[in-house]
Write a protein that holds these residues in place. Structure first.
Motif, mmCIF file in Angstrom:
data_model
loop_
_atom_site.group_PDB
_atom_site.id
_atom_site.type_symbol
_atom_site.label_atom_id
_atom_site.label_comp_id
_atom_site.label_asym_id
_atom_site.label_seq_id
_atom_site.Cartn_x
_atom_site.Cartn_y
_atom_site.Cartn_z
ATOM 1 N N THR A 405 -2.541 17.274 6.932
ATOM 2 C CA THR A 405 -1.369 17.175 7.766
ATOM 3 C C THR A 405 -1.583 17.949 9.014
ATOM 4 N N VAL A 406 -2.300 19.020 9.150
ATOM 5 C CA VAL A 406 -2.812 19.739 10.463
ATOM 6 C C VAL A 406 -3.318 18.851 11.451
ATOM 7 N N LEU A 407 -4.422 18.119 10.804
ATOM 8 C CA LEU A 407 -5.056 16.920 11.832
ATOM 9 C C LEU A 407 -4.400 15.826 12.350
ATOM 10 N N ILE A 408 -3.355 15.240 11.649
ATOM 11 C CA ILE A 408 -2.482 14.052 11.474
ATOM 12 C C ILE A 408 -1.610 14.839 12.671
ATOM 13 N N ASP A 425 -3.647 6.833 6.161
ATOM 14 C CA ASP A 425 -4.073 6.131 4.996
ATOM 15 C C ASP A 425 -5.317 6.688 4.245
ATOM 16 N N GLU A 426 -6.070 7.364 4.842
ATOM 17 C CA GLU A 426 -7.339 8.078 4.152
ATOM 18 C C GLU A 426 -6.581 9.201 3.189
ATOM 19 N N MET A 427 -5.599 9.910 3.544
ATOM 20 C CA MET A 427 -4.897 10.776 2.843
ATOM 21 C C MET A 427 -4.340 10.223 1.576
ATOM 22 N N GLN A 428 -3.826 9.088 1.747
ATOM 23 C CA GLN A 428 -3.224 8.261 0.525
ATOM 24 C C GLN A 428 -4.421 8.006 -0.312
ATOM 25 N N GLU A 429 -5.451 7.300 0.139
ATOM 26 C CA GLU A 429 -6.533 6.852 -0.783
ATOM 27 C C GLU A 429 -7.022 7.998 -1.511
ATOM 28 N N ASN A 430 -7.186 9.086 -0.993
ATOM 29 C CA ASN A 430 -7.815 10.307 -1.577
ATOM 30 C C ASN A 430 -6.849 10.937 -2.688
ATOM 31 N N GLY A 431 -5.828 10.446 -2.664
ATOM 32 C CA GLY A 431 -4.833 11.105 -3.793
ATOM 33 C C GLY A 431 -4.112 12.341 -3.317
ATOM 34 N N CYS A 432 -4.270 12.649 -1.892
ATOM 35 C CA CYS A 432 -3.415 13.924 -1.422
ATOM 36 C C CYS A 432 -1.997 13.536 -1.242
ATOM 37 N N SER A 433 -1.206 14.276 -2.030
ATOM 38 C CA SER A 433 0.388 13.850 -1.789
ATOM 39 C C SER A 433 0.716 14.519 -0.460
#
Length: 680
Positions: A405-408, A425-433
């Motif tokens: 969230t901070v980086l985006i 996209d990477e966040m979604q792939e890593n399973g971070c809600s």
């Protein structure tokens, strides 16, 4: 104020001790009626059965009951009384016991049970029962006295509390009972009375020495400031710590840490240092919590150099407490939140601590990562934050939703939307809600970049994740579609707002109104304003400004002046510098110099400050009318108001004054001298 005197403890003879054991022994705290299946053959069960099935008036003549009662010990009588169905039954039974001389040993415990039942059913009767005990000389068991002291202490009945304490036999008094009396005094601000009692407990030959609970009670009260009319002095605090230690009481580090926390919350560093000194002299070793309290408070107040000094002291001092990840995170967080750009070097100190953690084998967790990443991003070092994120990931520490969230958000703020989308996209792939903040940041960034299709895609993903758009996000989307001249899409967003139950605000209406005004569609612009007022929203200076600017742009100066007149007369929204500048500029361009000059007077009268744009518009109009003397007056006015000329001012005046041979006056104007003919 009364003097509290404790009589010296006298050990009773063995026979008396045995008698007292029967008379006063009971549970430490009142116990509710037990519920196990009764043994119907036991004397207690038989007694209870008789008491509950016969009328109290028949008890004195009931031989079976008398036989059963004579076989019961005082603790058994206590159990019987506790198990009676209500307070009235218990009181009847107690009154019956008083009539039987052979049951006198059971009186104190039976009365204790009556108090316990009354406490459960109707605490207000305890006062009456205590008065009864004094009138009839009913001896109190230690638990009965304790119950009454607690009750009176909580209810601010301190005289009654002390009356109970004074009525107790000396052999019944102990440190725990005295602690309860101190609690009562401290709760209601009688700090001096509490200290007097404490002083007697701290005497070398005291029979009731303080214990760990005593120290905790006193220090906790000092923390909560549970006293009135006086302030506990530094000397008193230090003396208490020393006295407890010298008396052999276990002054726990936890009590000192609690006291230290209270002083820290009040930013009382002088007393914190004094307490630390007393702890050291008393042999109370600070632990990691002690240092953490100090470092945390210093970091919050941005006294980071001092916080770093404490870190060095804890590692290199006699105690040798090794900092843990919490200590490091606290310091790094403080360094990252300094918040001023000229102190961005503090981030480098945070990085140094991070490297130090790694060298010393202190576990680096996601909190450490997020603290550093957030600090770097807030100081504009987004690339460094991303590099740090990549390095820590190689060490096995994965980012969480907060990291992404901070980086985006940071990449959106610097208009690097592609990188933000890649992280999403990477966040979604890593399973971070993802949370709503991530979606809001992406939508805002994409709209600012004009990528409305991508913004619409993120909106759909957001809704799929179960989040809803707020009014700010709707406004950003509507604004983005209006800038792209896609009114149909903006209308879709408005309809979506209505369906979602989100009410449009001033920003929503002002965005739409500005769109219609910029396209010269005044009919729809007025409709929007009417709808805005109908929804209970008063037009503000932005609303009027959009209309005035549009009319000025379309050279309809009369309509623009009408809105200005409405603002000045009926509206509670006064015109600001921007609105005056738009009108003056348009008037000067459309041969309305005289009206423009009256607006200048209005600005001065209403306290609206002119700026370089105001004068630039006026100078253009004056030059067109060749009104040099008036221009010189306004040049002097600029100087008086400390309104610095900008490059546009200099361009206008340089050309004009050069043409008329007055370049010397321009030089004087630049130097801050008055140049008008009247002054000369």
């Amino acid at each position: 104020m009364r003097r509290i005197t404790l009589k010296p403890f006298k050990t009773p003879p063995a026979a008396a001790a045995a008698n007292n054991l029967r008379r006063f022994s009971a549970d430490v705290h009142p116990v509710p009626p037990s519920t196990p299946s009764p043994d119907l053959s036991s004397p207690i069960s038989q007694t209870l059965s008789l008491l509950q099935t016969t009328d109290p008036s028949s008890w004195p003549t009931n031989s079976n009951l008398q036989t059963l009662l004579s076989s019961l010990s005082p603790p058994a009588v206590l159990r019987v009384t506790r198990q009676l169905p209500n307070y009235q039954n218990a009181l009847h039974f107690f009154n019956h016991l008083k009539t039987a001389a052979e049951l006198s040993d059971s009186i104190p415990l039976a009365f204790q049970a009556v108090l316990e039942v009354a406490m459960r059913e109707n605490p207000g009767t305890l006062c009456e029962l205590f008065v009864l005990s004094k009138e009839q000389n009913i001896p109190l068991s230690v638990n009965a006295a304790t119950l009454l002291i607690k009750y009176f202490g909580r209810g601010k009945k301190l005289d009654e509390m002390m009356s109970v304490f004074d009525s107790m036999d000396e052999e019944m008094k102990n440190t725990d009972v005295l602690n309860l009396v101190i609690v009562g005094f401290l709760k209601w601000g009688r700090f001096n009375d509490a200290l007097k009692l404490l002083d007697e407990m701290l005497e070398p030959d005291s029979c009731y020495p303080p214990n760990t609970n005593t120290a905790g009670i006193v220090f906790s009260s000092i923390l909560k400031k549970n006293w009135s009319g006086r302030r506990v002095t530094d000397e008193e605090i230090c003396n208490l710590v020393t006295s407890f230690s010298e008396h052999g009481s276990d002054v726990e580090i936890a009590s000192c840490n609690a006291l230290l926390t209270g002083l820290a919350n009040n930013h009382d560093f002088a007393r914190m240092n004094l307490l630390m000194k007393e702890m050291k002299e008393s042999g109370i070793k600070p632990n990691i919590v002690t240092y953490g309290i100090t470092i945390n408070q210093l970091s919050k107040l941005r006294r980071l150099d001092e916080a770093l000094e404490v870190l060095e002291q804890m590692r290199g001092g006699e105690v040798g407490v090794e900092p843990d990840v919490v200590i490091y995170n606290t310091l790094i967080n403080g360094l990252c939140k300094v918040g001023r750009q000229d102190e961005a070097g503090e981030i480098d100190k945070g990085n140094e601590l991070f490297e130090q953690m790694s060298k010393e084998g202190v576990e680096i967790n996601v909190v450490t990562l997020n603290t550093l990443v957030d600090g770097m991003c807030k100081h504009g070092r987004v690339s460094s934050a991303m590099e740090l994120f990549n390095n820590i990931r190689e060490k096995g520490v994965k980012g969480n939703a907060v990291t992404y969230t901070v980086l985006i958000t940071a990449f959106c703020n610097v208009n690097n939307i592609d990188r933000a989308m890649k992280l999403f996209d990477e966040m979604q792939e890593n399973g971070c809600s993802s949370d709503a903040v991530v979606y809001y940041s992406l939508i805002s960034g994409l709209c600012q970049a004009g990528r409305m299709d991508d913004a619409t895609f993120v909106v759909s993903r957001m809704k799929e994740a179960g989040f809803c758009l707020d009014v700010v996000s709707y406004n950003i989307l509507i604004g983005g579609f209006c800038r792209k001249n896609k009114l149909d899409k903006a209308a879709e967003m408005l309809k979506d707002m209505e369906t979602a139950g989100v009410k449009p605000d001033r920003v929503t209406y002002n965005t739409l109104l500005s769109f219609f005004c910029s396209n010269g569609d005044f009919k729809h612009a007025h409709k929007v304003m009417k709808k805005m007022i109908g929804d209970g929203l008063t037009p503000n200076v932005v609303t009027y400004g959009a209309m005035i600017q549009a009319y000025c742009t379309s050279n309809n100066i009369d309509a623009a002046m009408k809105i200005y007149t409405d603002m000045s007369s009926s509206s509670k929204v006064p015109p600001n510098t921007v609105i005056y500048n738009m009108l003056i500029d348009s008037l000067c361009k459309n041969d309305g110099l005289e009206v423009a000059l009256t607006l200048m007077d209005d600005m001065k009268e209403k306290g609206v400050r002119q700026n370089s744009n105001t004068y630039n518009a006026l100078f253009k109009g004056l030059r067109q009318r060749k009104m040099l003397e008036k221009a010189l007056e306004f040049m002097d006015q600029m100087t008086e108001q400390a309104c610095n000329p900008d490059y546009v001012t200099m361009e206008i005046l340089t050309e004009w004054l050069s043409e008329v041979g007055e370049i010397e006056k321009l030089r004087k104007f630049v130097q801050g001298y008055q140049v008008s003919a009247s002054t000369i």
